[in-house]
Design an enzyme around this catalytic site. Structure first.
Site, PDB file in Angstrom:
ATOM      1  N   GLU A 103     -20.393 -29.275  26.794  1.00 42.38           N
ATOM      2  CA  GLU A 103     -20.292 -29.611  25.374  1.00 42.38           C
ATOM      3  C   GLU A 103     -19.068 -30.480  25.173  1.00 42.38           C
ATOM      4  OE1 GLU A 103     -21.527 -27.201  21.536  1.00 42.38           O
ATOM      5  OE2 GLU A 103     -19.862 -26.287  22.580  1.00 42.38           O
ATOM      6  N   SER A 159     -21.253 -30.651  19.657  1.00 41.81           N
ATOM      7  CA  SER A 159     -21.468 -29.735  18.545  1.00 41.81           C
ATOM      8  C   SER A 159     -20.130 -29.323  17.985  1.00 41.81           C
ATOM      9  CB  SER A 159     -22.226 -28.489  19.004  1.00 41.81           C
ATOM     10  OG  SER A 159     -22.479 -27.637  17.903  1.00 41.81           O
TER      11      SER A 159
END
Length: 339
Positions: free
Chosen positions: A230, A257
């Protein structure tokens, strides 16, 4: 439904945790397994909630994986179909004004569920882990008067959801676009190409990223990363620069995210490590995001066909013989024209 929304530092967090533990034990005693709750309609309810609240693109990965485990057909196109008919009504950070505590104080997920049920967007008969249906949970909603966090469907932030599935020359197998705020339906920018998140972050630190640039970060997918980590460093850094936060776009075969604010397009497939078209993007190319037509295209003749320029994949960054913490040296990645 409200237990998961209790903020970490709230005075009732410990009690919420105890109640969650008791709920788990009760579910085990009653033999309520995931297969009794995770139906096709339950997954569609989850997608509706994600689209209405501006939830993470990670929902696409996770819900498709869950559906696969349950042998339930679910594809990226289902997300796009649902998002197109789901208003975006939660004004939440990072793209909005409010944080999770404000959402909980406004009435939380029960209020959101009631809004969506009243609009006929949720399947109210679906069972939840509390033993109640979605409709029964929503009936217990207590909304704070005049709260600004969860809007009505007559006053949405956007008439459609925060997720869009796009394809085009750069992503013939699809990619996830996240736009939490209304933007121009057709947006273009100059590609700034990076072979890793770290390289992009270094460029950002040297203040060499300009408004309206399209940051192309590749070799961060499941194979290329490896692992599809991520990417929070770049998105968080861009968010913190007012001149860039709403104008810079991100295009990547990795995932992101939590800190995204502007136009973000992730999970580009095929990924660069597998020879996907994103590997052929050059520094200085013009990248166009055509939201209504669900396409992302570079303006360069040799990229007109996804298979126009076959590429040789670089060696993996790690191999089985290397230590988990020691990268295996690999040849340079595909070089951009102006590097």
């Amino acid at each position: 439904m409200m237990l998961t929304g209790v903020p970490a530092m709230a005075s009732d967090k410990a009690e919420a945790s105890r109640l969650a533990g008791r709920m788990i034990m009760d579910l085990c005693k009653r033999d309520v397994r995931p297969s009794k709750i995770l139906t096709a309609q339950a997954l569609e309810n989850a997608i509706v909630a994600v689209c209405a609240s501006g939830g993470s693109t990670n929902a696409v990965l996770h819900l498709i994986a869950i559906a696969n485990e349950m042998h339930i057909p679910l594809t990226m196109d289902d997300f796009d179909r649902i998002s197109e008919h789901t208003p975006f009504i939660c004004d939440l950070s990072p793209g909005g004004k409010y944080v999770a505590k404000d959402y909980q104080d406004a009435g939380g997920s029960r209020v959101l569920a009631k809004r969506l049920l009243d609009a006929g967007l949720l399947k109210g008969a679906q069972l939840t882990v509390s033993g109640k249906t979605i409709a029964e949970e929503a009936a217990q909603a207590v909304e704070t008067p005049n709260q600004p966090v969860i809007r009505t469907l007559k006053n949405p932030l956007k008439p459609t959801g925060g997720l869009v599935i796009m394809r085009g020359n750069l992503a013939p197998d699809g990619r996830r676009y996240q736009g939490r705020r209304p933007r121009a339906h057709l947006s273009s920018g100059v590609a700034r190409v990076f072979e890793s998140e770290d390289a992009c972050h270094a460029r950002r630190r040297s203040r060499k990223i300009n408004p309206h640039d399209v940051l192309v970060i590749r070799y961060e997918g499941p194979r290329g990363g490896p692992g599809m980590r991520e990417m929070l460093a770049v998105t968080a850094a861009i968010k913190g620069i007012p001149a860039l936060s709403e104008t810079v776009a991100l295009l990547t075969d990795g995932r992101f995210s939590g800190a995204t604010r502007g136009l973000m397009a992730g999970h580009v497939a095929p990924e660069a490590q597998l020879g996907g078209p994103i590997a052929a993007v050059h520094e200085g190319d013009t990248i166009t995001f055509d939201i209504p037509n669900r396409k992302t295209n570079p303006q360069r003749p040799e990229a007109e066909s996804p298979n126009a320029s076959p590429l040789k994949a670089p060696e993996p960054r790690y191999n089985a013989a290397s230590s988990p913490n020691t990268p295996t040296p690999s040849p340079p990645r595909v070089k951009s024209r102006h590097h």
